[in-house]
Structure formats: structure tokens, C-alpha cells
Design a protein around this motif. Structure first.
Motif, mmCIF file in Angstrom:
data_model
loop_
_atom_site.group_PDB
_atom_site.id
_atom_site.type_symbol
_atom_site.label_atom_id
_atom_site.label_comp_id
_atom_site.label_asym_id
_atom_site.label_seq_id
_atom_site.Cartn_x
_atom_site.Cartn_y
_atom_site.Cartn_z
ATOM 1 N N ARG A 31 15.540 43.378 84.006
ATOM 2 C CA ARG A 31 16.838 43.097 84.624
ATOM 3 C C ARG A 31 18.003 43.740 83.876
ATOM 4 N NH1 ARG A 31 18.777 38.490 84.523
ATOM 5 N NH2 ARG A 31 17.488 37.485 82.933
ATOM 6 N N ALA A 32 17.719 44.548 82.879
ATOM 7 C CA ALA A 32 18.787 45.240 82.151
ATOM 8 C C ALA A 32 19.457 46.267 83.062
ATOM 9 C CB ALA A 32 18.236 45.918 80.903
ATOM 10 N N PRO A 33 20.750 46.543 82.857
ATOM 11 C CA PRO A 33 21.509 47.405 83.778
ATOM 12 C C PRO A 33 20.909 48.785 84.022
ATOM 13 C CG PRO A 33 22.997 46.270 82.270
ATOM 14 C CD PRO A 33 21.606 45.979 81.798
ATOM 15 N N TYR A 34 20.281 49.387 83.012
ATOM 16 C CA TYR A 34 19.797 50.753 83.168
ATOM 17 C C TYR A 34 18.274 50.858 83.100
ATOM 18 C CZ TYR A 34 24.656 52.096 82.812
ATOM 19 O OH TYR A 34 26.005 52.223 83.048
ATOM 20 N N PHE A 35 17.590 49.735 83.331
ATOM 21 C CA PHE A 35 16.135 49.784 83.280
ATOM 22 C C PHE A 35 15.575 50.663 84.408
ATOM 23 C CE2 PHE A 35 11.841 48.392 84.232
ATOM 24 C CZ PHE A 35 11.270 48.400 82.972
#
Length: 247
Positions: free
Chosen positions: A105-109
Motif C-alpha cells: 500500500r506504499a505510494p510508489y509500490f
């Protein structure tokens, strides 16, 4: 190029660092790579257990977690990093699943995840040093770091401790040596001065924080945490370079 130093006539000074290879290391490791013209992986030294050579930490919902590459060790661990073999090929699948679960769920995953997943799929090297080199090279590319990575085995060098590092600098044609701050306790700077090599000290203070999925904030985790959270702004969350230092 590196900051002004003792370069020979007609050429700019050359700065190197010599550090043991590490598995998906923290951002400070890559800041060190950014500050030199050549980064030498000092992998013909003894492998040490419970160290950063084959493991690193990430942030998870349950707190800090270790990702460790299983390795084969001999007797009382009298083997070098370069001689150390990976013990279980299944580590690649396990590590990627853990990373996906921790940072999905990290912004740039979604942007960088496929690159990292492919990297794990290709990392079937038999020796730890080769695995580390593979990851370091790929992560440098993601961070737009173009410093040359080499191995200490590429050069002739003699002596031990500071003498060895001076010899390595000479073989690599270096005028400056960038050292981590922990080496202040044992590095003999006088040997470098006698050889006409300037010692520059790396400092790790002043890193900005960023939003991590799982607070409280922690700097000392794998650089993958920074990449998945800040993406193309990752370099902006590292230490600024002094004027004249290569990037």
C-alpha cells in the motif's frame, strides 16, 4: 566529480570508498556511493555472522523485521564474503512476499514493485557477493546513481587494516578516500598522508523524515523503504551533496 583534492597533474582528483557489500542496505550506504568516483566492494575480508552482509531490516505493521539470506558457513567462519555461498534458493520468494505484504500500500509500490520483483526473480547467483552486487547495481540505477562499482579482488593490495586500504587506493589510482564515521576509532590517517591521499569522513546526520506506512519513523531500514514511499523523490530525501561532488 569529487571535491578538490590531490589529483595528479592534468587530471581531477579521484575519490574512492572501500566497504563490504551489503544486502539491500540503508540509504546512507547509497549516499556514500554517490560521493565517490569508484565504490570498491571490500569482499575479500572475513564474512561476519549477524551483520549487514546478508541481511537487512524493513518496516512492517508488526514493527521492524529482518530479511536474511541463508548462507553456508565453514567451521569458525574463516571464509571471506566473496567465498560465502547462498544456502537456500527459496529465500528470494520469501523475501519478495514479505516486501509485497509490508509495502503493497506504499505510494510508489505499483511503480517500482515490478522492478524489484524482477530483480528477485533473477538473483539466482550462487555466491552472496554476486547477489549483493546485483541488488546494489539495480538500486543505483533506480536512484540514478552512476558510480562505478568494483570489487577489491580486482586490485592488487597488501598489508592489513589501514595499510591495506592505502595500498588499495594506490592500485585504484585514488587521491581521496571516503571513510565511514565508525572507522575513526582505528583508521591511521598518517599512513594516508604519507601516501599523498586525503581522507574524507562521511557523516550521516540531517536526513529528512517522510511518511512511512507503519510509524514510528525509522531511518535505519533498507533503502527499499525509501523508494517505495518517495519514488522519484528518493534522492531529495537523502543528504545534499557539497559543491563539486559527483551525483
Amino acid at each position: 566529480m569529487a571535491e578538490a583534492g590531490g589529483g595528479g597533474a592534468g587530471r581531477p582528483p579521484k575519490r574512492i570508498a572501500a566497504v563490504q557489500s551489503s544486502y539491500i542496505p540503508w540509504k546512507g550506504y547509497f549516499d556514500m556511493i554517490r560521493r565517490v568516483d569508484e565504490f570498491v566492494l571490500l569482499d575479500d575480508v572475513q564474512f561476519t555472522r549477524r551483520d549487514w552482509r546478508n541481511r537487512n531490516r524493513i518496516k512492517t505493521a508488526q514493527g521492524l523485521a529482518w530479511l536474511t539470506i541463508p548462507v553456508e558457513t565453514k567451521g569458525r567462519y574463516r571464509q571471506t564474503i566473496a567465498e560465502t555461498r547462498v544456502g537456500d534458493a527459496g529465500w528470494r520468494t520469501r523475501h519478495w512476499k514479505t516486501l509485497r505484504h509490508a509495502y503493497g500500500r506504499a505510494p510508489y509500490f505499483e511503480r517500482y514493485g515490478p522492478h524489484i520483483e524482477a530483480l528477485y526473480g533473477e538473483a539466482d547467483d550462487e555466491r552472496l557477493s554476486a547477489v549483493n552486487h546485483r541488488f546494489l547495481t539495480a538500486i543505483c540505477a533506480l536512484l540514478d546513481i552512476d558510480t562505478r562499482l568494483t570489487w577489491s579482488m580486482d586490485y592488487e593490495s597488501t598489508g592489513s587494516s589501514s595499510e591495506r586500504l592505502v595500498s588499495l587506493c594506490r592500485s585504484a589510482g585514488a587521491d581521496e578516500y571516503l571513510s565511514g564515521p565508525s572507522a575513526r576509532a582505528y583508521l591511521d590517517e598518517s599512513l594516508f598522508r604519507e601516501a599523498g591521499i586525503d581522507v574524507v569522513w562521511m557523516e550521516y546526520e540531517g536526513y529528512p523524515v517522510y511518511d512511512q506506512l507503519h510509524p514510528p519513523f525509522e531511518h535505519a531500514v533498507s533503502v527499499l523503504d525509501l523508494i517505495f514511499h518517495t519514488g522519484p523523490e528518493a534522492i531529495a530525501h537523502m543528504l545534499p551533496l557539497a559543491p563539486g561532488v559527483r551525483s
